[in-house]
Scaffold this motif. Structure first.
Motif, PDB file in Angstrom:
ATOM      1  N   GLN A  58      95.582  53.241   7.809  1.00  0.00           N
ATOM      2  CA  GLN A  58      94.091  52.871   7.626  1.00  0.00           C
ATOM      3  C   GLN A  58      93.734  51.982   6.464  1.00  0.00           C
ATOM      4  O   GLN A  58      94.170  52.451   5.373  1.00  0.00           O
ATOM      5  N   VAL A  59      93.124  51.095   6.795  1.00  0.00           N
ATOM      6  CA  VAL A  59      92.791  50.021   5.423  1.00  0.00           C
ATOM      7  C   VAL A  59      91.403  49.921   5.373  1.00  0.00           C
ATOM      8  O   VAL A  59      90.688  49.643   6.523  1.00  0.00           O
ATOM      9  N   VAL A  60      90.806  50.236   4.176  1.00  0.00           N
ATOM     10  CA  VAL A  60      89.583  49.966   4.007  1.00  0.00           C
ATOM     11  C   VAL A  60      89.269  49.065   2.824  1.00  0.00           C
ATOM     12  O   VAL A  60      89.905  48.973   1.769  1.00  0.00           O
ATOM     13  N   PHE A  61      88.388  47.998   3.001  1.00  0.00           N
ATOM     14  CA  PHE A  61      87.693  47.210   2.096  1.00  0.00           C
ATOM     15  C   PHE A  61      86.369  47.205   1.914  1.00  0.00           C
ATOM     16  O   PHE A  61      85.415  47.570   2.673  1.00  0.00           O
ATOM     17  N   THR A  62      86.092  47.418   0.565  1.00  0.00           N
ATOM     18  CA  THR A  62      84.531  47.637   0.200  1.00  0.00           C
ATOM     19  C   THR A  62      84.237  46.476  -0.755  1.00  0.00           C
ATOM     20  O   THR A  62      84.919  46.231  -1.945  1.00  0.00           O
ATOM     21  N   THR A  73      73.589  45.269  -8.584  1.00  0.00           N
ATOM     22  CA  THR A  73      74.921  45.080  -8.710  1.00  0.00           C
ATOM     23  C   THR A  73      75.841  46.430  -8.754  1.00  0.00           C
ATOM     24  O   THR A  73      75.286  47.677  -9.119  1.00  0.00           O
ATOM     25  N   ALA A  74      77.078  46.320  -8.515  1.00  0.00           N
ATOM     26  CA  ALA A  74      77.825  47.328  -8.546  1.00  0.00           C
ATOM     27  C   ALA A  74      77.834  48.257  -7.211  1.00  0.00           C
ATOM     28  O   ALA A  74      78.609  49.223  -6.939  1.00  0.00           O
ATOM     29  N   GLN A  75      76.831  48.011  -6.341  1.00  0.00           N
ATOM     30  CA  GLN A  75      76.609  48.802  -5.076  1.00  0.00           C
ATOM     31  C   GLN A  75      77.463  47.977  -4.186  1.00  0.00           C
ATOM     32  O   GLN A  75      77.631  46.814  -4.228  1.00  0.00           O
ATOM     33  N   PRO A  76      77.849  48.815  -3.177  1.00  0.00           N
ATOM     34  CA  PRO A  76      78.473  48.212  -1.960  1.00  0.00           C
ATOM     35  C   PRO A  76      77.907  47.305  -1.171  1.00  0.00           C
ATOM     36  O   PRO A  76      76.578  47.764  -0.709  1.00  0.00           O
ATOM     37  N   ILE A  77      78.279  46.194  -0.705  1.00  0.00           N
ATOM     38  CA  ILE A  77      77.538  45.303   0.079  1.00  0.00           C
ATOM     39  C   ILE A  77      78.396  45.239   1.497  1.00  0.00           C
ATOM     40  O   ILE A  77      77.674  45.041   2.415  1.00  0.00           O
ATOM     41  N   VAL A  78      79.617  45.376   1.662  1.00  0.00           N
ATOM     42  CA  VAL A  78      80.087  45.366   2.840  1.00  0.00           C
ATOM     43  C   VAL A  78      81.365  46.170   3.072  1.00  0.00           C
ATOM     44  O   VAL A  78      81.724  46.507   1.837  1.00  0.00           O
ATOM     45  N   TRP A  79      81.472  47.213   3.977  1.00  0.00           N
ATOM     46  CA  TRP A  79      82.508  48.034   4.187  1.00  0.00           C
ATOM     47  C   TRP A  79      83.219  48.068   5.576  1.00  0.00           C
ATOM     48  O   TRP A  79      82.637  47.892   6.318  1.00  0.00           O
ATOM     49  N   VAL A  80      84.576  47.695   5.430  1.00  0.00           N
ATOM     50  CA  VAL A  80      85.352  47.330   6.752  1.00  0.00           C
ATOM     51  C   VAL A  80      86.620  48.185   6.627  1.00  0.00           C
ATOM     52  O   VAL A  80      87.474  48.122   5.818  1.00  0.00           O
ATOM     53  N   MET A  81      86.818  48.787   7.756  1.00  0.00           N
ATOM     54  CA  MET A  81      87.829  49.842   8.138  1.00  0.00           C
ATOM     55  C   MET A  81      88.495  49.447   9.085  1.00  0.00           C
ATOM     56  O   MET A  81      87.927  49.085  10.170  1.00  0.00           O
ATOM     57  N   ALA A  85      97.063  46.700  10.349  1.00  0.00           N
ATOM     58  CA  ALA A  85      95.569  47.155   9.785  1.00  0.00           C
ATOM     59  C   ALA A  85      95.321  46.229   8.580  1.00  0.00           C
ATOM     60  O   ALA A  85      94.051  45.729   8.506  1.00  0.00           O
ATOM     61  N   TYR A  86      96.232  45.787   7.856  1.00  0.00           N
ATOM     62  CA  TYR A  86      95.825  44.830   6.661  1.00  0.00           C
ATOM     63  C   TYR A  86      95.275  43.510   7.221  1.00  0.00           C
ATOM     64  O   TYR A  86      94.513  42.941   6.561  1.00  0.00           O
ATOM     65  N   ALA A  87      96.034  43.008   7.999  1.00  0.00           N
ATOM     66  CA  ALA A  87      95.967  41.482   8.506  1.00  0.00           C
ATOM     67  C   ALA A  87      94.563  41.506   9.249  1.00  0.00           C
ATOM     68  O   ALA A  87      93.487  40.665   9.031  1.00  0.00           O
ATOM     69  N   ALA A  88      94.223  42.360  10.088  1.00  0.00           N
ATOM     70  CA  ALA A  88      92.991  42.638  10.653  1.00  0.00           C
ATOM     71  C   ALA A  88      91.778  42.672   9.888  1.00  0.00           C
ATOM     72  O   ALA A  88      90.776  42.133  10.157  1.00  0.00           O
ATOM     73  N   ASN A  89      91.940  43.619   8.964  1.00  0.00           N
ATOM     74  CA  ASN A  89      90.977  43.715   7.940  1.00  0.00           C
ATOM     75  C   ASN A  89      90.487  42.471   7.176  1.00  0.00           C
ATOM     76  O   ASN A  89      89.537  42.028   6.916  1.00  0.00           O
ATOM     77  N   GLU A  90      91.543  41.598   6.636  1.00  0.00           N
ATOM     78  CA  GLU A  90      91.446  40.571   6.367  1.00  0.00           C
ATOM     79  C   GLU A  90      90.801  39.488   6.948  1.00  0.00           C
ATOM     80  O   GLU A  90      89.870  38.713   6.640  1.00  0.00           O
ATOM     81  N   PHE A  91      91.326  39.330   8.175  1.00  0.00           N
ATOM     82  CA  PHE A  91      90.768  38.543   9.200  1.00  0.00           C
ATOM     83  C   PHE A  91      89.039  38.717   9.447  1.00  0.00           C
ATOM     84  O   PHE A  91      88.400  37.923   9.502  1.00  0.00           O
ATOM     85  N   ILE A  92      88.722  39.896   9.761  1.00  0.00           N
ATOM     86  CA  ILE A  92      87.626  40.326   9.616  1.00  0.00           C
ATOM     87  C   ILE A  92      86.484  39.892   8.612  1.00  0.00           C
ATOM     88  O   ILE A  92      85.540  39.319   8.728  1.00  0.00           O
ATOM     89  N   MET A  93      87.036  39.989   7.435  1.00  0.00           N
ATOM     90  CA  MET A  93      86.110  39.722   6.293  1.00  0.00           C
ATOM     91  C   MET A  93      85.960  38.155   5.979  1.00  0.00           C
ATOM     92  O   MET A  93      85.165  37.686   5.802  1.00  0.00           O
ATOM     93  N   ASP A  94      87.209  37.553   6.442  1.00  0.00           N
ATOM     94  CA  ASP A  94      87.326  35.998   6.269  1.00  0.00           C
ATOM     95  C   ASP A  94      86.329  35.449   7.177  1.00  0.00           C
ATOM     96  O   ASP A  94      85.741  34.492   6.720  1.00  0.00           O
ATOM     97  N   TYR A  95      86.335  36.037   8.427  1.00  0.00           N
ATOM     98  CA  TYR A  95      85.477  35.263   9.328  1.00  0.00           C
ATOM     99  C   TYR A  95      84.081  35.987   9.182  1.00  0.00           C
ATOM    100  O   TYR A  95      83.082  35.049   9.394  1.00  0.00           O
TER     101      TYR A  95
END
Lengths: 154, 82
Positions: free
Chosen positions: A32-36, A91-99, A108-118
């Motif tokens: 499970q990869v989470v980007f905040t 500032t310092a608040q989360p703006i986007v969260w992708v799991m 999980a890593y690749a899909a997460n980065e792809f979603i953020m880039d798009y």
């Protein structure tokens, strides 16, 4: 994909709630990869106090859905949650969260980065920076974001 | 009548975020020509060399699209989310 959730929030994201919710998904995955994404305040001489984000309701959700579907077509992700803030965000608040969740971490890593880039080049959000001296300005689209998006096309 | 929505910096540039417009039918190109014919600030904000997308009935267009009466058209400047 077994689980897909896309939500736009006008209020602060409760990350503890969303981590718990992600942990409760019934899957047999090993990764499970989470980007905040957080609001930065110190890029300029005058500090940014907050952002204001506008979006195009329903079009935003539809475009993010297309991005997630494109990711799921390339990588075997079982679950995806995308949350994005709108309105006033300090500032310092989360703006986007992708799991993203998959049997193995590479997908999980690749899909997460792809979603953020798009998401940065295709989802209809517009970001305004509001500064400590009372001034504000719309953020211009960045070439670096377009370059990261294009790398997925090659 | 059609409804036109403007977003982000484009709304500031043209001075409104929404308007209704009498419409006899036509394409997205016809609408842009009509808006540009108003002169400043429309002609500069929507100049052909500017980057923006149109959404017809909440579907982003890739190319020229038909606009029927009672349609919502969104005009979207480059996005900056995430």
């Amino acid at each position: 994909m077994q689980h897909c959730l896309i939500e736009i929030h006008a209020d602060e994201l409760d990350l503890a709630h969303w981590h718990k919710r992600a942990s409760e998904l019934e899957t047999d995955d090993g990764a499970q990869v989470v980007f905040t994404g957080m609001v930065r305040g110190g890029d300029y001489d005058v500090p940014v106090t907050h952002l204001f984000i506008e979006h195009y309701p329903s079009v935003t959700e539809n475009e993010i859905q297309k991005i997630v579907q494109a990711a799921a077509a390339q990588w075997p992700i079982s679950s995806c949650i995308v949350l994005h803030r709108v309105g006033k965000i300090h500032t310092a608040q989360p703006i986007v969260w992708v799991m993203t969740q998959s049997r193995h971490r590479a997908a999980a890593y690749a899909a997460n980065e792809f979603i953020m880039d798009y998401l940065k080049v295709a989802a209809p959000f517009w970001k305004k920076e509001c500064f400590a001296d009372g001034t504000e300005r719309w953020v211009a689209a960045k070439n670096s974001d377009r370059d990261k998006y294009r790398q997925w096309l090659s | 009548m059609i409804t036109i929505k403007y977003f982000g910096p484009l709304a500031d540039e043209v001075g409104t975020s929404i308007e209704t417009l009498a419409w006899q039918g036509g394409s997205t190109d016809d609408l842009l020509d009509l808006l540009r014919s108003r002169g400043a600030p429309w002609s500069s904000a929507l100049a052909p060399d500017k980057i923006y997308k149109l959404a017809v009935n909440q579907q982003i267009c890739h190319g020229v699209a038909q606009i029927d009466d009672q349609t919502e058209v969104g005009i979207l400047p480059p996005v900056t989310g995430g």
